[in-house]
Scaffold this motif. Structure first.
Motif, PDB file in Angstrom:
ATOM      1  N   LEU A  40      14.989 -35.354 -30.852  1.00  0.00           N
ATOM      2  CA  LEU A  40      13.537 -35.707 -31.909  1.00  0.00           C
ATOM      3  C   LEU A  40      13.132 -34.264 -32.278  1.00  0.00           C
ATOM      4  O   LEU A  40      12.161 -34.474 -32.468  1.00  0.00           O
ATOM      5  N   LEU A  41      13.502 -33.481 -31.100  1.00  0.00           N
ATOM      6  CA  LEU A  41      12.816 -32.066 -30.667  1.00  0.00           C
ATOM      7  C   LEU A  41      12.948 -31.480 -32.770  1.00  0.00           C
ATOM      8  O   LEU A  41      12.794 -31.311 -33.206  1.00  0.00           O
ATOM      9  N   ALA A  42      14.829 -31.782 -33.046  1.00  0.00           N
ATOM     10  CA  ALA A  42      15.079 -31.000 -34.112  1.00  0.00           C
ATOM     11  C   ALA A  42      14.257 -31.549 -35.602  1.00  0.00           C
ATOM     12  O   ALA A  42      14.022 -30.558 -36.165  1.00  0.00           O
ATOM     13  N   ILE A  43      14.132 -33.329 -35.059  1.00  0.00           N
ATOM     14  CA  ILE A  43      13.623 -33.784 -36.664  1.00  0.00           C
ATOM     15  C   ILE A  43      11.857 -33.655 -36.569  1.00  0.00           C
ATOM     16  O   ILE A  43      11.770 -33.423 -37.744  1.00  0.00           O
ATOM     17  N   LEU A  44      11.641 -33.068 -35.347  1.00  0.00           N
ATOM     18  CA  LEU A  44      10.265 -33.110 -35.729  1.00  0.00           C
ATOM     19  C   LEU A  44      10.082 -31.694 -35.918  1.00  0.00           C
ATOM     20  O   LEU A  44       9.270 -31.036 -37.005  1.00  0.00           O
TER      21      LEU A  44
END
Length: 111
Positions: A40-44
């Motif tokens: 999720l951190l990478a997507i955000l």
């Protein structure tokens, strides 16, 4: 698939097996949460990098929201990584304890 071998003489009620399986399940859960939070951190990070490339892409309120969400996810991912490390240590301790018992059983049989 996991396979555990226990000597019923050393663990007649199955409590050590229960503790080992509990440690294994805890480790798998914390590992999954760590992976989820880092993904999720990478997507955000994608819209944040787009904002770096094109500074006026999002309004300031959206930019602030993105950065606050990213900071929150970073905190959650860090917490999950620490919990994963601690649960891996607990699992390793459980496995080493059970392995020593198995070695003791083998040495007792040789005597």
């Amino acid at each position: 698939m996991l396979q555990f071998k226990f000597d019923k003489k050393l663990d007649p009620d199955g409590s050590e097996l229960h503790k080992l399986l509990e440690a294994q399940i805890t480790y798998e859960q914390t590992s999954a949460f760590t992976s989820l939070y880092f993904h999720l951190l990478a997507i955000l990070a994608i819209p944040i990098w787009l904002e770096v490339l094109w500074p006026d892409l999002f309004p300031s309120d959206i930019r602030l929201l993105l950065l606050m969400l990213w900071g929150t996810l970073l905190s959650l991912a860090s917490w999950a990584a620490i919990q994963e490390y601690l649960s891996r240590r607990a699992l390793t301790r459980r496995l080493s304890t059970n392995h020593k018992e198995a070695e003791l059983t083998n040495t007792e049989n040789l005597s």
